[in-house]
Design an enzyme around this catalytic site. Structure first.
Site, short mmCIF file in Angstrom:
data_model
loop_
_atom_site.label_atom_id
_atom_site.label_comp_id
_atom_site.label_asym_id
_atom_site.label_seq_id
_atom_site.Cartn_x
_atom_site.Cartn_y
_atom_site.Cartn_z
N GLU A 1 -44.39 24.00 -21.63
CA GLU A 1 -45.59 25.28 -21.17
C GLU A 1 -46.80 25.07 -21.52
O GLU A 1 -47.92 25.39 -20.65
CB GLU A 1 -45.04 26.63 -21.80
CG GLU A 1 -43.66 27.08 -21.35
CD GLU A 1 -42.53 26.69 -21.93
OE1 GLU A 1 -42.69 25.91 -22.74
OE2 GLU A 1 -41.54 27.66 -21.70
N ALA B 1 -38.92 28.27 -15.75
CA ALA B 1 -39.09 29.24 -15.17
C ALA B 1 -39.83 28.56 -13.69
O ALA B 1 -40.12 27.34 -13.92
CB ALA B 1 -40.16 30.01 -15.82
N GLU C 1 -35.08 27.95 -23.70
CA GLU C 1 -34.96 29.09 -24.02
C GLU C 1 -33.46 29.83 -23.82
O GLU C 1 -33.04 30.28 -24.48
CB GLU C 1 -36.01 29.96 -23.69
CG GLU C 1 -37.14 29.57 -24.19
CD GLU C 1 -38.57 30.10 -23.55
OE1 GLU C 1 -38.69 30.23 -22.34
OE2 GLU C 1 -39.31 30.71 -24.30
N GLY D 1 -38.26 27.64 -20.03
CA GLY D 1 -37.17 28.81 -20.03
C GLY D 1 -35.62 28.37 -19.91
O GLY D 1 -34.83 28.90 -20.37
N1 CO8 Z 1 -40.29 25.31 -11.23
C1 CO8 Z 1 -40.45 25.20 -9.96
N2 CO8 Z 1 -40.14 23.93 -9.34
C2 CO8 Z 1 -39.60 23.07 -10.20
C3 CO8 Z 1 -39.52 23.12 -11.56
C4 CO8 Z 1 -39.93 24.40 -12.05
N3 CO8 Z 1 -40.02 24.68 -13.40
N4 CO8 Z 1 -39.24 21.97 -12.13
C5 CO8 Z 1 -38.83 21.15 -11.15
N5 CO8 Z 1 -39.10 21.83 -9.87
C6 CO8 Z 1 -39.11 21.08 -8.46
C7 CO8 Z 1 -39.89 20.11 -8.34
O1 CO8 Z 1 -41.17 20.68 -7.77
C8 CO8 Z 1 -39.48 19.28 -7.17
O2 CO8 Z 1 -39.49 20.01 -5.96
P1 CO8 Z 1 -40.16 19.11 -4.64
O3 CO8 Z 1 -38.83 18.25 -4.45
O4 CO8 Z 1 -40.04 20.58 -3.63
O5 CO8 Z 1 -41.55 18.65 -4.89
C9 CO8 Z 1 -38.01 19.22 -7.72
O6 CO8 Z 1 -37.90 20.44 -8.56
C10 CO8 Z 1 -37.71 17.80 -8.36
O7 CO8 Z 1 -38.58 17.76 -9.46
P2 CO8 Z 1 -39.48 16.34 -9.78
O8 CO8 Z 1 -39.85 15.77 -8.26
O9 CO8 Z 1 -40.79 16.90 -10.60
O10 CO8 Z 1 -38.35 15.81 -10.59
P3 CO8 Z 1 -38.97 14.49 -11.75
O11 CO8 Z 1 -37.44 13.98 -12.05
O12 CO8 Z 1 -39.78 13.62 -11.26
O13 CO8 Z 1 -39.34 15.24 -12.90
C11 CO8 Z 1 -39.13 17.07 -14.49
C12 CO8 Z 1 -38.39 16.07 -13.46
C13 CO8 Z 1 -39.93 16.31 -15.75
C14 CO8 Z 1 -38.40 18.04 -14.87
C15 CO8 Z 1 -40.58 17.70 -13.82
O14 CO8 Z 1 -39.70 18.62 -12.46
C16 CO8 Z 1 -41.02 18.79 -14.56
O15 CO8 Z 1 -41.91 18.64 -15.43
N6 CO8 Z 1 -40.87 20.11 -14.13
C17 CO8 Z 1 -41.47 21.25 -14.90
C18 CO8 Z 1 -40.76 21.49 -16.53
C19 CO8 Z 1 -41.62 22.54 -16.93
O16 CO8 Z 1 -42.95 22.32 -17.15
N7 CO8 Z 1 -40.85 23.59 -17.29
C20 CO8 Z 1 -41.53 24.86 -17.78
C21 CO8 Z 1 -42.19 25.83 -16.75
S1 CO8 Z 1 -42.96 27.24 -17.63
C22 CO8 Z 1 -41.43 28.31 -18.34
O17 CO8 Z 1 -40.37 27.90 -18.20
C23 CO8 Z 1 -41.95 29.40 -18.81
C24 CO8 Z 1 -40.81 30.04 -19.24
C25 CO8 Z 1 -41.09 31.59 -19.64
C26 CO8 Z 1 -39.88 32.34 -19.78
C27 CO8 Z 1 -40.12 33.68 -19.59
C28 CO8 Z 1 -40.23 34.39 -18.10
C29 CO8 Z 1 -41.33 35.44 -18.06
#
Ligand code: CO8
Length: 258
Positions: A132, A66, A112, A109
């Site tokens: 998460e 998400a 999921e 998500g």
């Molecule tokens: N949301 C928003 N932006 C994101 C997300 C995300 N989940 N993941 C990555 N991005 C963005 C980064 O902010 C970054 O943006 P910017 O260039 O503007 O800084 C860009 O994508 C590239 O990401 P990274 O620079 O971080 O890339 P890396 O290769 O260093 O890392 C990762 C990749 C490991 C995937 C890292 O980006 C990461 O950890 N992302 C978050 C993963 C995460 O925590 N996901 C869970 C989110 S919570 C969720 O999914 C709840 C689900 C509930 C569903 C029900 C809805 C109500």
């Protein structure tokens, strides 16, 4: 016209393709993207020419979860009113088989979303995780339930409580994915699988999908009863008569969907 999603209703004969298209955000699921997937699935499910749907991202990410930026400042009532649930409900209620083609990150998500599909083809680069917990929350798109059903309690607990990712080979070993293919071949393999399903008689496919899903929603006696009735119901379809006649006449069947 969708903003975050590419929709190809006939990417292959009978097979539609949905491609998540927010590459800069690693296909993070904002509300707009969730609603676009929901609406596209609703339309494809109603389109008799579509027999299966492949859902994919890009080589770097299937979906990284998400959209954290969009969620960060929200309160519980904002989350409740934001209408994520119709997206998850549409995934659960879609009658056509859904095949996820996953490369790169399938997190939160995004994991999921893959779990909500019926089959998952993974590239060797795929990584699955429910991170998460590291954000101070927990899976909200069915992850605790579907992951536990897919991989069992021990591994689901470990993934949900540590947020650790697993790679494609482990996902295959655990039964989270159907097959793992070399990088770059996941979409072609997903199309192959979807095309094989699309060639089957659609009434039986629909009833069979419902029956397998029922296994996760009921106790055994109710599931067996549900399966038996679905099985009998296929005997009202022309495709059942054609399928059995073709077998006995030693010729390929011609399914019409009736
Ligand atoms: N949301 C928003 N932006 C994101 C997300 C995300 N989940 N993941 C990555 N991005 C963005 C980064 O902010 C970054 O943006 P910017 O260039 O503007 O800084 C860009 O994508 C590239 O990401 P990274 O620079 O971080 O890339 P890396 O290769 O260093 O890392 C990762 C990749 C490991 C995937 C890292 O980006 C990461 O950890 N992302 C978050 C993963 C995460 O925590 N996901 C869970 C989110 S919570 C969720 O999914 C709840 C689900 C509930 C569903 C029900 C809805 C109500």
């Amino acid at each position: 016209m969708p903003e975050f999603l590419l929709v190809t209703p006939q990417a292959r004969p009978g097979v539609a393709l949905l491609q998540l298209n927010r590459p800069k955000e690693l296909n993070a699921l904002n509300l707009g993207l969730m609603h676009e997937i929901r609406d596209a699935l609703g339309a494809l499910d109603a389109d008799a020419a579509v027999r299966a749907v492949v859902i994919t991202g890009n080589d770097r990410a299937f979906a990284a979860g998400a959209d954290i930026r969009a969620m960060a400042g929200k309160g519980p009532v904002d989350m409740l009113l934001a209408d994520h649930v119709t997206f998850w409900d549409q995934l659960r209620l879609t009658r056509k088989p859904l095949v996820a083609a996953v490369a790169g990150f399938a997190l939160g998500g995004g994991c999921e979303l893959a779990l909500a599909c019926d089959l998952v083809v993974a590239a060797e680069t795929a990584q699955f995780g429910q991170p998460e917990i590291r954000l101070g929350t927990l899976p909200g798109g069915g992850g605790t339930q579907r992951l536990a059903r897919a991989v069992g309690k021990a591994k689901a607990m470990e993934m949900v409580l540590t947020g650790d990712f697993i790679g494609a080979p482990e996902a295959l070993r655990l039964g989270l994915v159907n097959r793992v293919v070399p990088a770059g071949q996941h979409l072609a393999e997903a199309f192959r699988l979807a095309a094989r399903i699309a060639a089957q008689p659609p009434v039986a496919v629909r009833l069979a999908k419902e029956a397998v899903n029922f296994a996760f929603e009921s106790h055994l006696a109710a599931g067996l009863q549900f399966e038996r009735r679905s099985y009998y119901l296929t005997f009202a379809s022309g495709d059942q008569r054609e399928g059995m006649a073709a077998f006995l006449e030693k010729r390929p069947p011609e399914f019409t969907g009736q």
